[in-house]
Scaffold this motif. Structure first.
Motif, PDB file in Angstrom:
ATOM      1  N   ALA A  24       0.831  -1.210   0.000  1.00  0.00           N
ATOM      2  CA  ALA A  24       0.000   0.000   0.000  1.00  0.00           C
ATOM      3  C   ALA A  24       0.865   1.259   0.000  1.00  0.00           C
ATOM      4  CB  ALA A  24      -0.921  -0.001   1.214  1.00  0.00           C
ATOM      5  N   ALA A  25       1.920   1.226   0.768  1.00  0.00           N
ATOM      6  CA  ALA A  25       2.817   2.385   0.785  1.00  0.00           C
ATOM      7  C   ALA A  25       3.499   2.580  -0.556  1.00  0.00           C
ATOM      8  CB  ALA A  25       3.862   2.209   1.895  1.00  0.00           C
ATOM      9  N   LEU A  26       3.861   1.417  -1.195  1.00  0.00           N
ATOM     10  CA  LEU A  26       4.490   1.518  -2.498  1.00  0.00           C
ATOM     11  C   LEU A  26       3.522   2.087  -3.542  1.00  0.00           C
ATOM     12  CD1 LEU A  26       7.027   0.944  -4.169  1.00  0.00           C
ATOM     13  CD2 LEU A  26       6.108  -1.365  -4.588  1.00  0.00           C
ATOM     14  N   LEU A  27       2.248   1.651  -3.497  1.00  0.00           N
ATOM     15  CA  LEU A  27       1.250   2.172  -4.430  1.00  0.00           C
ATOM     16  C   LEU A  27       1.023   3.663  -4.206  1.00  0.00           C
ATOM     17  CD1 LEU A  27      -0.839   1.622  -6.642  1.00  0.00           C
ATOM     18  CD2 LEU A  27      -2.470   0.996  -4.847  1.00  0.00           C
ATOM     19  N   MET A  31       1.667   6.698  -6.885  1.00  0.00           N
ATOM     20  CA  MET A  31       0.666   7.694  -7.255  1.00  0.00           C
ATOM     21  C   MET A  31       1.191   9.105  -7.046  1.00  0.00           C
ATOM     22  SD  MET A  31      -2.861   5.960  -5.811  1.00  0.00           S
ATOM     23  CE  MET A  31      -3.783   7.410  -6.278  1.00  0.00           C
ATOM     24  N   VAL A  32       1.903   9.313  -5.918  1.00  0.00           N
ATOM     25  CA  VAL A  32       2.475  10.627  -5.660  1.00  0.00           C
ATOM     26  C   VAL A  32       3.522  10.975  -6.723  1.00  0.00           C
ATOM     27  CG1 VAL A  32       3.876  11.959  -4.044  1.00  0.00           C
ATOM     28  CG2 VAL A  32       1.981  10.580  -3.199  1.00  0.00           C
ATOM     29  N   LEU A  35       1.757  11.859  -9.879  1.00  0.00           N
ATOM     30  CA  LEU A  35       1.175  13.200  -9.763  1.00  0.00           C
ATOM     31  C   LEU A  35       2.248  14.279  -9.866  1.00  0.00           C
ATOM     32  CD1 LEU A  35      -1.362  14.868  -9.262  1.00  0.00           C
ATOM     33  CD2 LEU A  35      -0.958  14.645  -6.812  1.00  0.00           C
ATOM     34  N   LEU A  36       3.388  14.077  -9.221  1.00  0.00           N
ATOM     35  CA  LEU A  36       4.472  15.051  -9.315  1.00  0.00           C
ATOM     36  C   LEU A  36       5.022  15.118 -10.744  1.00  0.00           C
ATOM     37  CD1 LEU A  36       6.449  14.414  -5.996  1.00  0.00           C
ATOM     38  CD2 LEU A  36       4.998  16.368  -6.570  1.00  0.00           C
ATOM     39  N   GLY A  37       5.118  13.969 -11.405  1.00  0.00           N
ATOM     40  CA  GLY A  37       5.593  13.971 -12.794  1.00  0.00           C
ATOM     41  C   GLY A  37       4.652  14.741 -13.710  1.00  0.00           C
ATOM     42  N   ALA A  38       3.341  14.554 -13.485  1.00  0.00           N
ATOM     43  CA  ALA A  38       2.385  15.287 -14.314  1.00  0.00           C
ATOM     44  C   ALA A  38       2.491  16.788 -14.072  1.00  0.00           C
ATOM     45  CB  ALA A  38       0.967  14.782 -14.024  1.00  0.00           C
ATOM     46  N   VAL A  39       2.649  17.144 -12.799  1.00  0.00           N
ATOM     47  CA  VAL A  39       2.777  18.573 -12.480  1.00  0.00           C
ATOM     48  C   VAL A  39       4.049  19.146 -13.095  1.00  0.00           C
ATOM     49  CG1 VAL A  39       3.122  20.211 -10.612  1.00  0.00           C
ATOM     50  CG2 VAL A  39       1.395  18.430 -10.385  1.00  0.00           C
ATOM     51  N   LEU A  40       5.156  18.402 -12.980  1.00  0.00           N
ATOM     52  CA  LEU A  40       6.406  18.885 -13.550  1.00  0.00           C
ATOM     53  C   LEU A  40       6.314  18.982 -15.080  1.00  0.00           C
ATOM     54  CD1 LEU A  40       9.020  16.945 -11.372  1.00  0.00           C
ATOM     55  CD2 LEU A  40       8.431  19.368 -11.255  1.00  0.00           C
ATOM     56  N   TYR A  41       5.631  18.009 -15.688  1.00  0.00           N
ATOM     57  CA  TYR A  41       5.487  18.057 -17.148  1.00  0.00           C
ATOM     58  C   TYR A  41       4.643  19.260 -17.576  1.00  0.00           C
ATOM     59  CZ  TYR A  41       4.141  16.824 -21.873  1.00  0.00           C
ATOM     60  OH  TYR A  41       3.916  16.849 -23.221  1.00  0.00           O
ATOM     61  N   LEU A  42       3.563  19.489 -16.812  1.00  0.00           N
ATOM     62  CA  LEU A  42       2.734  20.649 -17.141  1.00  0.00           C
ATOM     63  C   LEU A  42       3.513  21.950 -16.950  1.00  0.00           C
ATOM     64  CD1 LEU A  42      -0.709  19.610 -15.576  1.00  0.00           C
ATOM     65  CD2 LEU A  42      -0.083  19.709 -17.994  1.00  0.00           C
ATOM     66  N   MET A  43       4.308  22.022 -15.896  1.00  0.00           N
ATOM     67  CA  MET A  43       5.117  23.213 -15.689  1.00  0.00           C
ATOM     68  C   MET A  43       6.148  23.386 -16.798  1.00  0.00           C
ATOM     69  SD  MET A  43       5.703  23.043 -11.556  1.00  0.00           S
ATOM     70  CE  MET A  43       6.689  24.529 -11.572  1.00  0.00           C
ATOM     71  N   TYR A  44       6.715  22.264 -17.251  1.00  0.00           N
ATOM     72  CA  TYR A  44       7.672  22.339 -18.357  1.00  0.00           C
ATOM     73  C   TYR A  44       6.976  22.755 -19.649  1.00  0.00           C
ATOM     74  CZ  TYR A  44      10.872  20.795 -21.987  1.00  0.00           C
ATOM     75  OH  TYR A  44      11.671  20.743 -23.099  1.00  0.00           O
ATOM     76  N   ALA A  45       5.792  22.170 -19.861  1.00  0.00           N
ATOM     77  CA  ALA A  45       5.059  22.527 -21.075  1.00  0.00           C
ATOM     78  C   ALA A  45       4.647  23.994 -21.072  1.00  0.00           C
ATOM     79  CB  ALA A  45       3.829  21.629 -21.236  1.00  0.00           C
TER      80      ALA A  45
END
Length: 328
Positions: A24-27, A31-32, A35-45
């Motif tokens: 559960a901790a690994l899942l 997810m975190v 979520l951080l990757g998506a945020v970083l990608y959006l910031m890069y975009a």
């Protein structure tokens, strides 16, 4: 009796999941991370990690401008609105982030406009007329020219209202235009009347009739004068250019004058020959002088005849010519 109904089967409990807390901790960590990757990608975009320079645009108001709006050059975005704030002088200040790779399109002479159309949102545009000018510096403050089509609507409505009021005043019953049209109609009626345009000039039919009669008398007088002038011209033509006219006499006189001039020219040639002979022969000077005297008398006689003909020509026709004949 004994109850023979079979009892329901109870399923066995599943075996416990091994390392459930770890999974559960690994899942959750995955997810975190996603979520951080998506945020970083959006910031890069969105260009959050791109090197930019700041551009400050000042306008009287920032109506229609929102954060995140693009600043376009030739239809391509070269900057993005990062913040909108109120300056100390009461004007709106728009902070624009311009990427370094697109900053070379903006020059010191570039013009920035805010266009507000009747349909659609506002647009921020940049225009660079001279691409060889120095590039725009970081943190430069430029004025924003605002073009609002909707702001012209009240002015257009006021102008249309004023135009309609003027049109109503022109077409009113007692307006100057209506009076002018009545006067024009009256003038047209007078022109179409019996007196015609003369009645319009005289203002009264009786006076117009009198003017017409005077004009007819004047025309008759002019015709009589024209006939007299024609007769005078005919008489002058006959007297001057007729068979026995002045021109005929003048032509005959000119012929005689030409003959006399020819005689005078021949006499002068003889005198020139005598003078040459007098210069060549000194011993015969007395004889040459006598011959010269007779030739001179002959020349003077010819000149007197020429003078008489010239006087007769001047008497018959006023020729203004220089009739002086110079001897050599």
């Amino acid at each position: 009796m004994t109850d023979t109904t079979p009892s329901p089967l109870i399923p066995p409990e599943p075996p416990p999941i091994r390392n459930a807390e770890f999974k559960a901790a690994l899942l959750l960590a995955l997810m975190v991370a996603l979520l951080l990757g998506a945020v970083l990608y959006l910031m890069y975009a969105r260009g959050a990690f791109e090197a930019t320079q700041t551009l400050l645009l000042q306008a009287d108001d920032s109506e229609g401008v929102v954060v995140g709006m693009d600043v376009t050059f030739a239809g391509f975005p070269v900057g993005r609105v990062r913040r909108i704030e109120l300056a100390e002088d009461g004007k709106a200040r728009i902070v624009v982030d311009v990427p370094r790779k697109d900053a070379h399109w903006l020059r010191t002479t570039s013009i920035f406009t805010l266009e507000r159309g009747l349909v659609g949102g506002a647009r921020l545009r940049a225009y660079s007329g001279i691409p060889t000018d120095p590039p725009l510096a970081d943190g430069a403050v430029r004025a924003l020219l605002v073009g609002d089509a909707g702001a012209e609507i009240p002015r257009l409505l006021a102008a249309a209202k004023e135009l309609l009021q003027n049109l109503s005043s022109l077409t009113a019953e007692n307006s100057a235009l209506e009076a002018s049209l009545r006067n024009v109609k009256g003038m047209t009626d007078k022109i179409n009347g019996p007196a015609g345009a003369m009645g319009l000039l005289a203002g009264d039919d009786k006076q117009a009739q009198q003017l017409v009669e005077r004009a007819n008398k004047l025309l008759v007088t002019v015709d009589a004068l024209a006939l007299k002038a024609d007769s005078l011209i005919g008489n002058a033509d006959r007297r001057v250019f007729g068979k026995d006219g002045v021109m005929t006499d003048a032509q005959a006189t000119v012929v005689q004058l030409n003959a006399l001039l020819a005689d005078a020219r021949a006499s002068l040639k003889k005198m020139d020959a005598v003078l040459v002979e007098a210069q060549a022969v000194g011993a015969n000077a007395r004889v040459a002088t006598a011959d010269l005297g007779s030739l001179r008398a002959e020349v003077e006689s010819s000149l007197r005849r020429v003078e008489q003909l010239v006087n007769e020509i001047n008497r018959k026709w006023p020729f203004k010519r220089d009739t002086e004949i110079k001897l050599p």
